[in-house]
Design an enzyme around this catalytic site. Structure first.
Site, mmCIF file in Angstrom:
data_model
loop_
_atom_site.group_PDB
_atom_site.id
_atom_site.type_symbol
_atom_site.label_atom_id
_atom_site.label_comp_id
_atom_site.label_asym_id
_atom_site.label_seq_id
_atom_site.Cartn_x
_atom_site.Cartn_y
_atom_site.Cartn_z
ATOM 1 N N TYR A 90 78.143 15.501 77.504
ATOM 2 C CA TYR A 90 78.264 14.660 78.696
ATOM 3 C C TYR A 90 76.942 14.009 79.111
ATOM 4 O O TYR A 90 76.866 13.375 80.144
ATOM 5 C CB TYR A 90 78.801 15.505 79.861
ATOM 6 C CG TYR A 90 80.308 15.586 79.873
ATOM 7 C CD1 TYR A 90 80.982 16.306 78.913
ATOM 8 C CD2 TYR A 90 81.058 14.915 80.838
ATOM 9 C CE1 TYR A 90 82.367 16.379 78.905
ATOM 10 C CE2 TYR A 90 82.437 14.978 80.847
ATOM 11 C CZ TYR A 90 83.080 15.712 79.881
ATOM 12 O OH TYR A 90 84.457 15.774 79.880
ATOM 13 N N LYS B 69 82.973 27.701 69.903
ATOM 14 C CA LYS B 69 83.462 27.103 68.652
ATOM 15 C C LYS B 69 82.334 27.186 67.635
ATOM 16 O O LYS B 69 81.962 26.189 67.004
ATOM 17 C CB LYS B 69 83.892 25.645 68.930
ATOM 18 C CG LYS B 69 84.600 24.938 67.802
ATOM 19 C CD LYS B 69 85.948 25.506 67.449
ATOM 20 C CE LYS B 69 86.364 24.975 66.077
ATOM 21 N NZ LYS B 69 87.538 25.696 65.524
ATOM 22 N N ASP C 49 89.993 26.841 70.222
ATOM 23 C CA ASP C 49 91.330 26.527 69.701
ATOM 24 C C ASP C 49 92.260 27.728 69.873
ATOM 25 O O ASP C 49 93.368 27.621 70.410
ATOM 26 C CB ASP C 49 91.269 26.042 68.241
ATOM 27 C CG ASP C 49 90.402 26.912 67.339
ATOM 28 O OD1 ASP C 49 89.748 27.849 67.833
ATOM 29 O OD2 ASP C 49 90.399 26.648 66.114
ATOM 30 N N ASP D 52 86.597 20.756 80.384
ATOM 31 C CA ASP D 52 87.425 19.615 80.776
ATOM 32 C C ASP D 52 88.833 19.797 80.214
ATOM 33 O O ASP D 52 89.831 19.642 80.918
ATOM 34 C CB ASP D 52 86.788 18.324 80.236
ATOM 35 C CG ASP D 52 87.591 17.097 80.615
ATOM 36 O OD1 ASP D 52 88.049 17.022 81.763
ATOM 37 O OD2 ASP D 52 87.779 16.223 79.740
ATOM 38 N N ASP E 40 92.645 21.159 82.259
ATOM 39 C CA ASP E 40 93.912 20.417 82.316
ATOM 40 C C ASP E 40 95.042 21.246 81.706
ATOM 41 O O ASP E 40 96.175 21.237 82.199
ATOM 42 C CB ASP E 40 93.808 19.080 81.575
ATOM 43 C CG ASP E 40 93.485 17.908 82.505
ATOM 44 O OD1 ASP E 40 92.680 18.096 83.433
ATOM 45 O OD2 ASP E 40 94.031 16.804 82.298
HETATM 46 C C1 IPM Z 1 87.374 15.552 85.078
HETATM 47 C C2 IPM Z 1 87.433 14.211 84.420
HETATM 48 C C3 IPM Z 1 86.030 13.693 84.118
HETATM 49 C C4 IPM Z 1 85.380 14.647 83.133
HETATM 50 C C5 IPM Z 1 86.004 12.239 83.591
HETATM 51 C C6 IPM Z 1 86.785 11.306 84.477
HETATM 52 C C7 IPM Z 1 84.621 11.739 83.388
HETATM 53 O O1 IPM Z 1 88.237 14.260 83.289
HETATM 54 O O2 IPM Z 1 86.785 15.648 86.162
HETATM 55 O O3 IPM Z 1 87.946 16.503 84.532
HETATM 56 O O4 IPM Z 1 85.504 14.463 81.910
HETATM 57 O O5 IPM Z 1 84.737 15.593 83.587
HETATM 58 MN MN MN Z 2 89.311 16.127 83.046
#
Ligand code: IPM
Ligand code: MN
Ligand code: NAD
Length: 379
Positions: free
Chosen positions: A137, A212, A244, A268, A272
């Site tokens: 990042y 990883k 993974d 990240d 999700d």
């Molecule tokens: C998050 C988002 C961000 C990230 C993006 C929008 C830069 O996906 O906050 O999870 O990758 O951290």
């Molecule tokens: Mn994200």
């Protein structure tokens, strides 16, 4: 006579559903203030796609300076189809995380009453502790066209990066791109220590590191070594799972996990995944914490597919506001909000739940229902 507690919060609604969910998070925060005897003053900032398209401005230095005079920053989401992907996400969101050195990205994943999970599990109560300042990042990289890697790094280095190290004698072939991930001992140690403290607060003795090192041995082998050493110093066991396989186990048996420590990019993705497991992105709160200004925002993005339809679930933003209140010292208010969200989900008619949870209530109706419960102490 003691003065009423007052907090000054900077607020960026941002794009898509961002302003819609932040309106409800603000409503619920104010309700908590009424119930617990404190005031909130908001300062709104217009940054996001519309402001950029109208003015060309992304995030001015002046705003960064002003933010430091606030107790916290509450943010909705950044990113819009009218702007090249990444420009605003990096220019606003990542800029804020890096500028204020918000090295912890805390992302709890918790199942909620009556919110169906797509996996077989009684309940889920996991906290992702995501390193938030390094890895891939850092904006170290560039595209090829015969450039040396050194030129790529020169072009993309910014003040918050590595202060001039690295740089290899290697020329990229044309039609190629490089993106470099870095891990420093200092950053791995401080996030590991935070994860260990998070585990201790939950009365847990173990954390799991998402790694990883079988494929990316330099960076994640280093991570494993430092994280294990730091966890040992903190009196916590650190087990390692390749990311993974970790994803596989999270889907099959999420109930057995507690604190998961991750480098930036894996965090990240895993957060999700966990939001999906817990019942939807609209459940997933987030905090970006540093020693200076901290920023609170849901895990989800601007969801342009449902913007202005009333289908945005504000629960993630409301729970992010609760994290903010806990951070600024209003733990009782945070608990009241978390309790009100749970009782609202447990007791409401199906039709009065958010669309994401199979109900029909539009975004403001959800926010009002939770705010009412906070005000009347029904948690
Ligand atoms: C998050 C988002 C961000 C990230 C993006 C929008 C830069 O996906 O906050 O999870 O990758 O951290
Ligand atoms: Mn994200
Ligand atoms: P997203 O999180 O916006 O949406 C993914 C899916 O989840 C969509 O189907 C969306 O409708 C749904 N969803 C998300 N939040 C929801 C909510 N509160 N209630 C109900 N459904 C919800 O991810 P994306 O589609 O990949 O990204 C859209 C934009 O947001 C992009 O510009 C991306 O860069 C940006 N983004 C920003 C952030 C942030 O600001 N923190 C985070 C992720 C993505």
């Amino acid at each position: 006579m003691t003065e009423k507690r007052t907090y000054s919060i900077a607020r960026i609604g941002g794009d898509g559903i961002g302003p819609e969910v932040i309106a409800e998070a603000s409503r619920v925060t104010e309700a908590a203030g009424v119930a617990m005897g404190f005031d909130i003053t908001w300062t709104d900032y217009p940054f996001g796609a519309r402001h950029y398209n109208e003015t060309g401005e992304i995030l001015p230095e002046k705003a960064l300076e002003e933010f430091t005079r606030h107790d916290a920053l509450l943010l909705g989401a950044i990113g819009d189809p009218s702007v090249k992907p990444g420009l605003l996400e990096q220019g606003i969101l990542l800029r804020l995380r890096f500028h204020f050195d918000q090295y912890v990205n805390l992302r709890p994943a918790k199942s909620l009453p009556r919110v169906p999970m797509p996996v077989k599990a009684e309940s889920v109560d996991i906290v992702v502790v995501r390193e938030n300042t390094e890895d891939f990042y850092m904006n170290l990289g560039g595209t090829g066209e015969g450039k040396s890697l050194e030129m790529c790094f020169e072009a993309s280095r910014n003040a918050y990066d590595l202060k001039g190290r690295l740089l290899l004698d290697f020329t990229l072939p044309s039609h190629a791109a490089a993106q470099v991930g870095i891990a420093t001992e200092a950053a791995v140690r401080r996030i590991t220590a935070y994860a260990c403290k998070t585990a201790a607060a939950r009365r847990e003795k173990c954390i799991v590191l998402a790694s990883k090192s079988n494929a990316l041995s330099w960076i994640y082998g280093f991570w494993e070594e430092i994280a294990k050493d730091e966890a040992g110093r903190q009196g916590v066991e650190c087990t390692v799972a390749n990311v993974d396989a970790l994803c596989y186990h999270l889907v099959r048996d999420p109930g057995r996990f507690g604190v998961i420590l991750t480098p930036n990019m894996f965090g990240d993705i895993v957060s999700d995944l966990l939001a999906g497991i817990a019942g939807g992105l609209g459940t997933a709160a987030g905090a970006n914490i540093g020693d200076g200004l901290s920023m609170f925002e849901p895990v989800h993005g601007s969801a342009p597919d449902i913007a202005k339809t009333g289908k945005a679930n504000p629960v993630a933003a409301i729970l992010s506001a609760a994290l903010m209140l806990r951070h600024i010292g209003e733990a009782r208010a945070a608990e009241a909000i978390e309790g009100a969200v749970e009782s609202y989900l447990a007791e409401s008619d199906q039709a009065d739940l958010p669309w994401e949870f199979g109900g029909k209530a539009a975004t403001p109706k959800v926010g009002k229902a939770i705010a009412e419960r906070v005000k009347s102490g029904r948690s």
